[in-house]
Structures are given as C-alpha cells and as structure tokens.
Design an enzyme around this catalytic site. Structure first.
Site, mmCIF file in Angstrom:
data_model
loop_
_atom_site.group_PDB
_atom_site.id
_atom_site.type_symbol
_atom_site.label_atom_id
_atom_site.label_comp_id
_atom_site.label_asym_id
_atom_site.label_seq_id
_atom_site.Cartn_x
_atom_site.Cartn_y
_atom_site.Cartn_z
ATOM 1 N N GLU A 142 -3.722 -0.435 3.101
ATOM 2 C CA GLU A 142 -3.707 -1.828 3.588
ATOM 3 C C GLU A 142 -3.627 -1.920 5.116
ATOM 4 O O GLU A 142 -2.781 -2.639 5.661
ATOM 5 C CB GLU A 142 -2.545 -2.601 2.946
ATOM 6 C CG GLU A 142 -2.738 -2.799 1.468
ATOM 7 C CD GLU A 142 -1.767 -3.794 0.810
ATOM 8 O OE1 GLU A 142 -0.790 -4.208 1.456
ATOM 9 O OE2 GLU A 142 -2.012 -4.137 -0.355
ATOM 10 N N GLU B 153 -4.682 -1.417 -6.382
ATOM 11 C CA GLU B 153 -3.448 -2.188 -6.588
ATOM 12 C C GLU B 153 -3.847 -3.509 -7.231
ATOM 13 O O GLU B 153 -4.591 -4.295 -6.628
ATOM 14 C CB GLU B 153 -2.702 -2.457 -5.281
ATOM 15 C CG GLU B 153 -2.016 -1.235 -4.705
ATOM 16 C CD GLU B 153 -1.112 -1.551 -3.521
ATOM 17 O OE1 GLU B 153 -0.508 -2.636 -3.492
ATOM 18 O OE2 GLU B 153 -1.008 -0.689 -2.629
HETATM 19 O O1 AHR Z 1 2.690 -2.596 -4.549
HETATM 20 C C1 AHR Z 1 3.581 -3.169 -3.647
HETATM 21 C C2 AHR Z 1 3.007 -3.261 -2.255
HETATM 22 O O2 AHR Z 1 1.956 -4.166 -2.234
HETATM 23 C C3 AHR Z 1 2.417 -1.993 -1.675
HETATM 24 O O3 AHR Z 1 3.355 -1.190 -1.080
HETATM 25 C C4 AHR Z 1 1.445 -2.524 -0.663
HETATM 26 O O4 AHR Z 1 0.340 -1.673 -0.516
HETATM 27 C C5 AHR Z 1 1.069 -3.878 -1.176
HETATM 28 O O5 AHR Z 1 1.167 -4.853 -0.213
#
Ligand code: AHR
Length: 505
Positions: free
Chosen positions: A173, A292
């Site tokens: 990210e 994610e």
């Molecule tokens: O999954 C939780 C968080 O969400 C992770 O650390 C990050 O990559 C995202 O913002």
C-alpha cells in the site's frame, strides 16, 4: 415471491479455478500471530508453540496461499530481527499498529507453520523504510542453497534447505499516506522496478506483485496503477488490489451488494493494465493479486488501535461478523471467481483474530466466525472450470450502487468428477427468491445438496460461548431436478451452495 433464473452452459468457460484465489493473510497485527497462530504454553500448542486447534481450522478453511508479514507492518519491518536464537531477537516498535513486536515468531517459525498448514508462502518485502539491498538480502537468505554469508546463516539458524519462496510482494500500500515510507507513484514505480530487476537476477521462477491502490476510492486510483505499471511492466507479473467493505449510513442493501464495487474495481484495473500493455508494447499480460479483501468495520478501527503505551498482541480490530457479513463475503468470493481469467491470486485479510474468519482466546478455544463458512465451502467445492452464468433476476434500489439484481451467482464445472457447483447469494434485504437453474446443457445431473447460510436474525454471530450459532444448513425443500430445471428457494440475505453430480456411465 420473487423469481430468478440462472442459465448454465459448460461451453461458457471463463478460466480454470486457480487455487490461489483462496489465499489468506497473516500480519503481525494485534493477535493474528501472537495468541493467534502462535502461543507457546497453550494446551493445544505443539513443540514449536504453534496452536494445533488453529492449524486444524486453517486446513478446514481450505486456505492455499498466505501472505506475510504485512500489511502496513512490513513497511517498518527489519527481517533480520526475526531470525536467529529467539532470546537474542530485539523487541521493536511497530509504528503501523502502535505496538511492540518481540520477534518471538519470525521467518523460520512462519515457514514451519506454512509447512504444517500445507499452504504456500507469499512474502512481502519492505519498500517503505528500506529498499533494493534489504530485499535481495532477504531473497538470498530464503532461497539461495548455501555457501554465502546469508544462506549459511539460514542453515545455522536451522533451515538446511532453501525456503524456495516464489511469490513476492514489492512493498505494501505505498499509495497510502498512512503507510510508513509512503511514496508517489513515480517514486514507488522506480523503486519497485529496480527491486524486481535485482530480485530476478537470482534466476527464473519468481512471481512478483507490484502495489496497486489500497482502495478504489483513493484519489490516485487509476493513475497510480498506470504510472506504476509504466515503470514496472516488464519486471512484475501481477498488480495488487485491496478492498474492505462495511455497512455505511444504514444502506444494508448497498452493503449486501458490495461485490458490485469489487467487479468494477477489477474491471478498471484490468483496463488500466491492458492500456499500459499497449503503450509499452508489453508482451505478457499483467494479472491481479487481490491480496487484501474482506468486510472490515474500519470506522471503528481508530478506536481499537492502542492509545496508551506500545502493547504486545493487543486486541486490535477483532471484528465480530454476523450473517449479513457472511453473505457479503460470499458475494465477494463470487466476484473473485467470476474474474478468474485475470484475478490469479487473492487473500482474504486476515486469517486469525484481526478482521478474520478464525477467532481464538489466549489459553482458550478457537472458533469459526460466520465468514469462515462461505470461504470454506467455496474453497472445497469450487473446482474445475469457472463458468460464466447468466442471471435474470428482479432488481432493487441501493444507495451505493443504484439498481442491483437480487441474485448474484457463479458456477464451476469439474468435468472429470462430473460435478457442478453453483455459488449464489440472495442479496435482497427482505424477499426470498425462487431460483430456477436451467440444466438443459447438463443432462443427467442430480442434486447432491443445497446448503444455505441464513438466519432470521441477520445480526446473529458466533461467539466464544456460542461458536456454532450460525452454520450452513441443508435446504431440504430443494430438488429433485424436474426435467431440465432445478428450483431452489434462496431466503433473503443468504449464501447458498448448490452441488450437482452426474452418475458415472
Ligand atoms: O489488513 C489490515 C491492514 O489493511 C493492512 O495492514 C494494510 O495493508 C491495510 O490497510
């Protein structure tokens, strides 16, 4: 009653089901690692301190690939801290989660855990506070057989054989201002390209993931992917997408239709990647790692971040999921499978305790959240080829996405085993739907089971004291196949798995 139809044809092939769609994510975040997968001294821990009750659930969940060690955590992580004798490992501040990281569980422990869980590791390198040198050092430590300082250090630390890690995420990210070492698309694109180029010098066989946007509503979405891929196109294989959903402003119908957003997100990133391909005359195609995704009540997350001190393994974002959340997770799985031609890896975030399908108590039991069930059923039953389905269903209004159809579905066909699986959600907030499956192209197929996850109380959850309050149940009223049609009743806000099979000739 509302009625809908689903047309199925074995010739409408999207792609083979890619097992990596059923990936997950272990981050050093709250209690995902400490008192999640690792808890020395727990009555069910093995000699390595790994919780066997959690390992059993991970296998039952059907997870294939696990991303590690973050997430935002990785952007401040020094991998060297996590190897060598445990007593000599330093405790460090984790800025991302305002926590302390004792490093009692590190690289070797993770690799031992992946072997026991039967999953493939997907390793992330720190491109926030670190760069090319540390990434190639980690690569050499993990994957070089022997005879160099770093590979011999791995052997001294107990791993004679190289880890052989194929999948690597180039940072996490990096478009997000919250990320330690956040960068512009040009800064990150250059760094990712140089890191990838250096990593590839080790030899063939690596699969490298560049960071895409951390959400579709990021102000840089679209231009971020285009710029990053212009820098990295020949060096990487995949670009990531991240998305978390929650019910906002009382728009339950919109929340239940979150897969509409995921569909749009994927389509936009595919279009951008293909545009860059044309521009840079790229030979290969860039696929998507949706590494994610989940339901996350993010609006509550700030409150759950530790405010005082820097605790180890605090109870951070331990969202408790209800029936509606499970139906949304089912819808997101349908979206991922529908895009199997371009989404070739995905990770539900995360695995244990923090926004997770599995919960644990320190010293106590582990249990399945509601969201465990759609994932486990899809991972077990979605086999073979993903088929494009044509759903004709009534639609209803949502604040978030306008008109959406009441039913969303995808099907998989395992020709060798003569089995057909339909995954379907009824995302209408109040009406049951009679769904007619058109089986003209599947002569001889009979119903094995219609399983439904539904509850009169859509806010019902599974808890420490009632761990099986919400489970999928057999829908006895469905079937048999009548001529060329099977009719199934999908209750409002439900996740459904219809399994059919043709007897051997
Ligand atoms: O999954 C939780 C968080 O969400 C992770 O650390 C990050 O990559 C995202 O913002």
């Amino acid at each position: 009653m509302l009625s809908a139809t689903l047309a199925l044809d074995p010739a409408f092939r999207i792609a083979e089901v890619n097992a990596r769609i059923f990936g997950s994510f272990v981050e050093h975040l709250g209690r995902c690692v400490h008192t999640g997968i690792h808890e020395p001294g727990h009555p069910r821990a093995d000699k390595d301190g790994l919780r066997l009750d959690v390992l059993d659930l991970v296998r039952e969940l059907g997870v294939t690939t696990v991303r590690y060690p973050g997430g935002s955590f990785v952007s401040g992580f020094r991998w060297e801290d996590s190897v060598g004798p445990v007593a000599e490992r330093p405790t460090r501040l984790d800025l991302a989660w305002h926590s302390s990281e004792p490093n009692t569980f590190g690289l070797h422990e993770f690799m031992t855990w992946t072997a026991k869980a039967g999953v493939e590791p997907m390793m992330a390198v720190n491109l926030g506070t670190r760069g090319v040198a540390e990434a190639v050092d980690l690569m050499e430590y993990c994957n070089h057989p022997q005879g160099t300082a770093l590979s011999d250090r791995r052997i001294t630390n107990g791993a004679k054989e190289p880890f052989g890690i194929r999948m690597w995420c180039l940072g996490n990210e990096m478009d997000g201002p919250w990320q330690t070492g956040h960068k512009t698309a040009d800064e990150y694109g250059r760094l990712a390209a140089e890191t990838a180029r250096a990593m590839r010098m080790f030899g063939p066989g690596l699969e490298l993931v560049a960071c895409g946007s951390s959400a579709r509503d990021m102000p840089t979405f679209g231009s971020w992917e285009a710029t990053v891929l212009e820098h990295t196109y020949d060096q990487v294989d995949l670009i990531s997408c991240h998305a978390y959903y929650e019910e906002k402003d009382g728009d339950l119908a919109g929340f239940l239709a979150s897969a509409v957003d995921m569909d749009n997100f994927i389509d936009a990133v595919v279009a951008t990647a293909d545009h860059v391909r044309a521009k840079v005359r790229g030979r290969k195609r860039i696929d998507i790692s949706f590494d994610e995704w989940n339901v996350w009540y993010m609006s509550k997350a700030e409150d759950s971040r530790p405010r005082d001190g820097w605790p180890v393994a605090a109870r951070i974002i331990e969202d408790e999921y209800d029936v509606a959340d499970a139906v949304v997770v089912g819808g997101l799985l349908i979206s991922l499978l529908r895009h199997s031609d371009r989404v070739t890896a995905a990770c539900m975030a995360q695995l244990v305790n923090a926004i997770a399908p599995i919960r644990t108590e320190p010293g106590g039991p582990a249990w399945r959240q509601t969201t465990f069930h759609p994932f486990a059923q899809a991972a077990r039953h979605a086999k073979g080829t993903v088929l494009r389905t044509e759903v004709t269903a009534p639609s209803h209004e949502t604040s978030a996405y306008g008109e959406v159809t009441a039913v969303d579905a995808v099907a998989t066909h395992d020709e060798d085993n003569r089995s057909l699986t339909v995954l379907a959600v009824n995302r209408h907030p109040g009406e049951p739907v009679a769904l007619g499956l058109g089986l003209r192209c599947f002569p001889g197929y009979e119903l094995v089971e219609h399983s439904v996850l539904y509850d009169d109380d859509i806010r019902a959850t599974n808890t420490l004291h009632r761990p099986d309050r919400v489970v999928p149940r057999r829908q006895a009223s469905t079937g048999p196949v009548d001529g060329e049609q099977l009719t199934a009743l999908l209750p409002p806000i439900s996740w459904n798995v219809l399994r059919l099979r043709r007897a051997a000739a």
